[in-house]
Design a protein around this motif. Structure first.
Motif, PDB file in Angstrom:
ATOM      1  N   CYS A  12       0.802  -1.361   0.246  1.00 31.79           N
ATOM      2  CA  CYS A  12      -0.064  -0.151   0.056  1.00 31.79           C
ATOM      3  C   CYS A  12       0.751   1.005  -0.163  1.00 31.79           C
ATOM      4  N   PRO A  13       0.842   2.130  -0.958  1.00 31.59           N
ATOM      5  CA  PRO A  13       1.550   3.364  -0.832  1.00 31.59           C
ATOM      6  C   PRO A  13       0.986   4.204   0.245  1.00 31.59           C
ATOM      7  N   PHE A  14       0.045   4.137   0.272  1.00 30.97           N
ATOM      8  CA  PHE A  14      -0.308   5.244   1.807  1.00 30.97           C
ATOM      9  C   PHE A  14       0.597   4.500   3.115  1.00 30.97           C
ATOM     10  N   LYS A  76      -7.091   5.726  -9.203  1.00 27.13           N
ATOM     11  CA  LYS A  76      -7.393   4.477  -9.262  1.00 27.13           C
ATOM     12  C   LYS A  76      -7.423   3.669  -7.621  1.00 27.13           C
ATOM     13  N   LEU A  77      -6.328   4.771  -6.982  1.00 33.37           N
ATOM     14  CA  LEU A  77      -6.920   4.541  -5.211  1.00 33.37           C
ATOM     15  C   LEU A  77      -7.923   4.989  -4.879  1.00 33.37           C
ATOM     16  N   LYS A  78      -8.109   5.632  -5.119  1.00 31.47           N
ATOM     17  CA  LYS A  78      -9.559   6.188  -5.247  1.00 31.47           C
ATOM     18  C   LYS A  78     -10.887   4.991  -4.864  1.00 31.47           C
ATOM     19  N   GLN A  79     -11.054   4.627  -5.402  1.00 30.89           N
ATOM     20  CA  GLN A  79     -12.215   3.997  -6.110  1.00 30.89           C
ATOM     21  C   GLN A  79     -12.042   2.456  -5.787  1.00 30.89           C
ATOM     22  N   LEU A  80     -11.602   2.539  -5.306  1.00 29.13           N
ATOM     23  CA  LEU A  80     -10.793   0.453  -4.702  1.00 29.13           C
ATOM     24  C   LEU A  80     -11.684   1.188  -2.811  1.00 29.13           C
TER      25      LEU A  80
END
Length: 80
Positions: A12-14, A76-80
């Motif tokens: 996870c990049p975050f 894309k990450l926001k949609q996950l």
């Protein structure tokens, strides 16, 4: 997992950058860059010559920041 142009990542990049994923809409470019700079210095191979994992940690931090700074990948990450 997020698919980049280069490869699939399994982290996870975050989390790598120490950012709170639950606040994805309020994370700024400045926060991403500040976190990257701090961790890049901490894990840079030249600053950690006796740590065989330093290069991998440094590369992971670099890739995480590239992903989060990319508008398309961030969407894309926001949609996950």
């Amino acid at each position: 997992m997020v698919e980049t142009e280069f490869e699939k990542i399994d982290f996870c990049p975050f989390e790598v950058l120490g950012l709170d994923k639950t606040k994805i809409d309020s994370i700024t470019e400045r926060q991403i860059r500040q976190s990257y700079r701090k961790l890049a210095l901490k894990h840079h191979p030249d600053r950690n010559p006796n740590d065989p994992t330093a290069r991998d940690k440094f590369e992971r931090v670099k890739l995480a920041s590239e992903i989060l700074l990319s508008p398309a990948l961030m969407e894309k990450l926001k949609q996950l």
